[in-house]
Design an enzyme around this catalytic site. Structure first.
Site, PDB file in Angstrom:
ATOM      1  N   GLY A  62       0.809  -1.205   0.000  1.00 28.75           N
ATOM      2  CA  GLY A  62       0.000   0.000   0.000  1.00 28.75           C
ATOM      3  C   GLY A  62       0.843   1.256   0.000  1.00 28.75           C
ATOM      4  CB  CYS A  63       1.452   3.714   2.681  1.00 31.57           C
ATOM      5  SG  CYS A  63      -0.306   3.976   3.037  1.00 31.57           S
ATOM      6  CB  VAL A  64       5.878   0.601   1.585  1.00 32.98           C
ATOM      7  CG1 VAL A  64       7.244   0.283   0.967  1.00 32.98           C
ATOM      8  CG2 VAL A  64       6.005   0.808   3.095  1.00 32.98           C
ATOM      9  CB  THR A  99       5.968   6.171  -0.555  1.00 30.82           C
ATOM     10  OG1 THR A  99       4.835   6.553   0.246  1.00 30.82           O
ATOM     11  CG2 THR A  99       7.109   7.123  -0.302  1.00 30.82           C
TER      12      THR A  99
END
Length: 241
Positions: free
Chosen positions: A173-175, A178
C-alpha cells in the site's frame, strides 16, 4: 539474503509465488537491475502507528479483530529494525520524516473496508519505541503515497536530498505508492525489505518483487544502516532479483 539459487540461505519471499514463466520473463527482460545510491538520503518512516501495528503480542487475526488496519506480529517484528534505522539516521545527521494519517482529511477518504467507522483518532499516534524526536518531521497524509497532497517534495528540495530510504507499512500500500511516486520523480528509492511489512503475506512478497523489478532497490537493515552512516562501499548490490 542471497540469490534464490544459493541453497545455503532462504530464497527471496516472492519466489514461492512466481510461476516458471514469471522467472523466465524476469531473466530474459533483465528486470531488477540495481539503481543509483543516494548520497544525501532522507529516511521515510511510513505509518508506524498503533492503528497499523495493533496490540503488541496479538496474533494476526486477533490484531485485525481488535483494530481493522492492524498488521500484528509482522509490524512488531519490524519495530526494532526500524529503530536501528532511525538511530543510525539521527547519529549521521540524516533527516527522519514520519508519515501518518491526516486526521483532518480522513472523513472525506474512500475506504474499502466495512469497518471504516471504527477508526479511533488515538490510534494515529506513532508507536512509542519509534517516537519522533525534536527535529524530526511528522507529515499527515490522506492517500497512500507520502508525496500525495503533502509538502514532501518541498522538504526534500530544501534539504538537498537526492533519494529516500523507506521503512514502515504497508508493503503493498503506502510503501509501494511512495516508492512508485519517488520513481516518478527520478528520485532513487531504497526499500528496507526486512523493515517493511503487510497484513497479507502474499501481498507483502509480491509487492517486494514488483518494487525490486521496476521501481526501487531492496536492501536489508544492515545495508541500510551502512548507507545511512555513509558507508556506501560495503553495500555492493541489492537483494536477489
Amino acid at each position: 539474503m542471497t540469490r534464490p539459487d544459493d541453497t545455503t540461505t532462504p530464497a527471496a519471499p516472492w519466489e514461492a509465488f512466481l510461476t516458471d514463466a514469471d522467472r523466465r520473463v524476469r531473466e530474459v527482460a533483465g528486470y531488477g537491475a540495481d539503481g543509483p545510491r543516494p548520497a544525501r538520503p532522507v529516511l521515510l518512516v511510513i505509518d508506524m502507528t498503533y492503528d497499523f501495528c495493533g496490540p503488541e503480542g496479538a496474533d494476526a487475526v486477533s490484531a485485525a479483530r481488535a483494530v481493522r488496519t492492524a498488521c500484528g506480529p509482522a509490524a512488531w517484528a519490524a519495530v526494532p529494525r526500524i529503530a536501528q534505522l532511525i538511530a543510525a539516521a539521527r547519529a549521521a545527521g540524516v533527516p527522519v520524516i514520519y508519515t501518518r494519517r491526516d486526521a483532518a482529511r480522513l472523513a472525506a477518504r474512500r475506504t474499502k473496508t466495512a469497518r471504516g467507522a471504527e477508526d479511533d483518532p488515538a490510534g494515529n499516534e506513532i508507536v512509542a519505541p519509534l517516537a519522533p524526536a525534536p527535529g524530526d518531521v511528522v507529515l499527515g497524509k490522506s492517500k497512500p503515497s507520502a508525496f500525495w497532497a503533502t509538502d514532501l517534495d518541498d522538504r526534500l528540495a530544501a534539504l538537498g536530498a537526492d533519494g529516500v530510504i523507506v521503512a514502515g507499512c504497508t508493503s503493498s500500500g503506502c510503501v509501494r505508492a511512495t516508492a512508485v511516486d519517488a520513481y516518478n520523480r527520478d528520485l532513487p528509492c531504497l526499500v528496507v525489505a526486512d523493515a517493511v511489512f503487510d497484513r497479507f503475506e502474499s501481498s507483502h512478497a509480491l509487492a517486494l518483487f514488483d518494487l525490486q523489478a521496476k521501481y526501487a532497490d531492496l536492501v536489508d537493515t544492515g545495508a541500510a544502516v551502512a548507507l545511512l552512516s555513509g558507508d556506501h562501499a560495503s553495500v555492493s548490490q541489492t537483494m536477489p532479483r
